[in-house]
Design an enzyme around this catalytic site. Structure first.
Site, mmCIF file in Angstrom:
data_model
loop_
_atom_site.group_PDB
_atom_site.id
_atom_site.type_symbol
_atom_site.label_atom_id
_atom_site.label_comp_id
_atom_site.label_asym_id
_atom_site.label_seq_id
_atom_site.Cartn_x
_atom_site.Cartn_y
_atom_site.Cartn_z
ATOM 1 N N LEU A 251 -10.724 5.933 46.812
ATOM 2 C CA LEU A 251 -11.037 6.010 48.232
ATOM 3 C C LEU A 251 -10.179 5.003 49.007
ATOM 4 O O LEU A 251 -10.551 4.601 50.097
ATOM 5 C CB LEU A 251 -12.525 5.724 48.474
ATOM 6 N N CYS A 261 2.493 12.874 38.622
ATOM 7 C CA CYS A 261 1.409 13.803 38.304
ATOM 8 C C CYS A 261 0.790 14.504 39.510
ATOM 9 O O CYS A 261 0.835 15.730 39.605
ATOM 10 C CB CYS A 261 0.332 13.058 37.530
HETATM 11 C C1 UGA Z 1 -2.790 10.162 37.472
HETATM 12 C C2 UGA Z 1 -4.275 10.222 37.093
HETATM 13 O O1 UGA Z 1 -4.980 9.134 37.693
HETATM 14 C C3 UGA Z 1 -4.456 10.188 35.582
HETATM 15 O O2 UGA Z 1 -5.823 10.345 35.257
HETATM 16 C C4 UGA Z 1 -3.646 11.318 34.950
HETATM 17 O O3 UGA Z 1 -3.740 11.318 33.543
HETATM 18 C C5 UGA Z 1 -2.187 11.157 35.353
HETATM 19 O O4 UGA Z 1 -2.092 11.204 36.792
HETATM 20 C C6 UGA Z 1 -1.395 12.283 34.712
HETATM 21 O O5 UGA Z 1 -1.650 13.450 35.017
HETATM 22 O O6 UGA Z 1 -0.589 12.026 33.804
HETATM 23 P P1 UGA Z 1 -0.988 8.193 37.794
HETATM 24 O O7 UGA Z 1 -0.127 9.217 38.440
HETATM 25 O O8 UGA Z 1 -0.394 7.332 36.746
HETATM 26 O O9 UGA Z 1 -2.277 8.892 37.095
HETATM 27 O O10 UGA Z 1 -1.504 7.213 38.910
HETATM 28 P P2 UGA Z 1 -2.810 6.968 39.796
HETATM 29 O O11 UGA Z 1 -3.288 5.608 39.533
HETATM 30 O O12 UGA Z 1 -3.774 8.059 39.656
HETATM 31 O O13 UGA Z 1 -2.168 6.985 41.266
HETATM 32 C C7 UGA Z 1 -1.515 8.127 41.790
HETATM 33 C C8 UGA Z 1 -1.149 7.891 43.230
HETATM 34 O O14 UGA Z 1 -2.319 7.889 44.048
HETATM 35 C C9 UGA Z 1 -0.456 6.553 43.514
HETATM 36 O O15 UGA Z 1 0.614 6.752 44.396
HETATM 37 C C10 UGA Z 1 -1.535 5.719 44.177
HETATM 38 O O16 UGA Z 1 -1.011 4.762 45.065
HETATM 39 C C11 UGA Z 1 -2.318 6.780 44.916
HETATM 40 N N1 UGA Z 1 -3.705 6.374 45.204
HETATM 41 C C12 UGA Z 1 -4.594 6.191 44.198
HETATM 42 C C13 UGA Z 1 -4.097 6.208 46.523
HETATM 43 O O17 UGA Z 1 -3.297 6.375 47.463
HETATM 44 N N2 UGA Z 1 -5.396 5.832 46.784
HETATM 45 C C14 UGA Z 1 -6.303 5.643 45.791
HETATM 46 O O18 UGA Z 1 -7.469 5.318 46.111
HETATM 47 C C15 UGA Z 1 -5.900 5.813 44.462
#
Ligand code: UGA
Length: 439
Positions: A251, A261
């Site tokens: 959030l 991903c």
């Molecule tokens: C994501 C998923 O979280 C994993 O569960 C999944 O296994 C992986 O993709 C995959 O399919 O291999 P990841 O891409 O490494 O993992 O990173 P996240 O931590 O999920 O963040 C993704 C993006 O969302 C980032 O740019 C982050 O800054 C953004 N984000 C995340 C937000 O803008 N707000 C949030 O509250 C959380």
């Protein structure tokens, strides 16, 4: 615990981390990759990706881990083969299965006994069945494989922890025998299983990632509205997140999701829906919101400067999120060309992603080694990644070092109250702008 002879195809985030963690749990693991240089590097116990704890585990489990480019010999006598190669996005948004099929072909040509092939890569629904048919109709030695869907839920930066302490292990199988083997493979992890058919397992992966992407786009839209109506997204998200049906994770409003991903998996599911003539309206909206969000800071900056021509622009953070050097779909890559096209003089600092950024912008950007160097004489500062070095920095530096202390924080790294008595302009996402500089 039964020890299996496991081979993992692909040594990216998914393949390498899976292989190393399976070795940590007692299996004999061979990691296969086409890149000899990478293999030589890993043989020395070095990880080609930046991932906390990975090298330590590679060293610790050296005796059970091997690395090779010789796919034929590796697959020959494997009990279980994990496929963890990439499924990048094609131009039309669909998933490119080229690498999965390359591995499938090699498996069909080399195996000399029946084995289980586990598809860990994120693949469109129906792919496990197709790959099984493809391998079994091309095998040379009168042997058979059974495909198992076992999607991966690790996040970059916490990949080892996410694998060793996963919240669930999803296993999509068509036979009891495959289920038994998979339970034995993961026995020592002690994690809850979700056993299902292969199509549902494939869908669980897309549905999970796309739900999280949607959650981010949703909170970003609410944040955008907060800015207009004068509410504070941090408080709003807190108030929402305490409801356990909503949960407080994912959030955080900001400049949108990046990485290898969410962007790819939202587009792939959208493509699949279109393919079957079913419009996934929510996913489409998540994609559209994210595209706009990524350049939100640039739009905000135009309030202060019509053009960035000749300006000293400071950039803190380049990676798509902290603790990774990965730049795939990083919002910084949407903003950087706009700044450079305008003729800005950009100085950037990212202790980990710098070397990868240099491959894209070798000379156009001045790479700094500290926050101080980056901020010196800057006319504006953009924060694209919430690295700890940003969150823990001395915020007086903005006022002290910048020519014009205009800060555009795309990841809400600071509490707006911290700037109450500072002579700066502090813009963030979904919160009121603090402006003590231009009265
Ligand atoms: C994501 C998923 O979280 C994993 O569960 C999944 O296994 C992986 O993709 C995959 O399919 O291999 P990841 O891409 O490494 O993992 O990173 P996240 O931590 O999920 O963040 C993704 C993006 O969302 C980032 O740019 C982050 O800054 C953004 N984000 C995340 C937000 O803008 N707000 C949030 O509250 C959380």
């Amino acid at each position: 615990m039964k020890q299996y002879n496991i081979v993992v195809a692909g040594t990216g985030y998914v393949g390498l981390v899976t292989g190393v963690c399976l070795a940590e749990k007692g299996h004999k693991v061979t990691c296969v990759d086409v890149n000899q240089e990478k293999i030589d590097y890993m043989k020395k116990g070095k990880s080609p990706i930046y991932e906390k704890g990975l090298e330590e585990l590679m060293m610790k489990n050296k005796a059970r881990l091997d690395y090779t480019t010789d796919a034929y010999n590796a697959y020959k006598n494997a009990d279980v083969i994990f496929i963890g190669v990439g499924t990048p996005e094609k131009k039309d948004g669909s998933a490119n299965l080229k690498y999965v099929y390359e591995v499938a072909k090699e498996i069909s040509q080399s195996i000399q006994k029946d084995c289980i092939v586990v598809l860990k890569s994120t693949v469109p629904i129906g792919t496990n069945k197709k790959i099984e048919k493809f391998i079994n109709s091309n095998t040379k030695n009168n042997v058979k494989v059974e495909l198992v869907s076992n999607p991966e839920f690790l996040s970059q930066g916490t990949a080892v922890r996410d694998t060793l302490h996963a919240q669930r292990i999803v296993i999509g199988v068509k036979s009891k025998n495959a289920e038994k083997i998979m339970r034995e493979v993961y026995d020592a992890f002690g994690i809850e299983y979700v056993i299902t058919d292969r199509e549902s397992a494939e869908m669980i992966k897309y549905a999970s990632n796309d739900f999280l992407a949607l959650k981010i786009s949703y909170i970003n839209e609410i944040a955008n509205l907060c800015e207009i109506v004068g509410a504070n997204i941090t408080d709003v998200a807190k108030g929402m997140g305490l409801d356990s049906r909503i949960g407080n994770k994912f959030l955080n409003a900001g400049i949108g999701y990046g990485g290898s991903c969410f962007p790819k998996d939202t587009k792939a599911l959208n493509w699949l829906g279109n393919y079957y003539d079913y419009e996934l309206k929510t996913i489409k909206a998540a994609i559209e919101v994210n595209e706009n969000q990524k350049i939100k800071l640039i739009k905000k900056a135009r309030k202060y400067y019509e053009t960035f021509e000749g300006l000293n622009v400071a950039v803190l953070g380049l990676a798509f999120k902290p603790n990774t050097d990965d730049l795939r779909d990083a919002p910084s890559l949407d903003c950087m060309p706009i700044l450079l096209d305008d003729g800005a003089k950009v100085k950037a600092y990212d202790p980990v992603a710098e070397s990868n950024y240099k491959k894209i912008y070798p000379t156009e950007i001045e790479y700094c080694k500290s926050v101080e160097d980056t901020l010196k004489d800057a006319d504006i500062c953009f924060i694209f990644t919430e690295w700890d070095f940003v969150k823990n920095m001395d915020i007086d530096l903005f006022e002290k070092l910048m020519k014009k202390p205009i800060i555009l924080d795309g990841r809400n790294c600071f509490d707006t109250n911290e700037f109450k008595n500072k002579k700066v302009i502090y813009e963030s996402i979904g919160r009121k702008c603090v402006n003590n500089y231009i009265k």
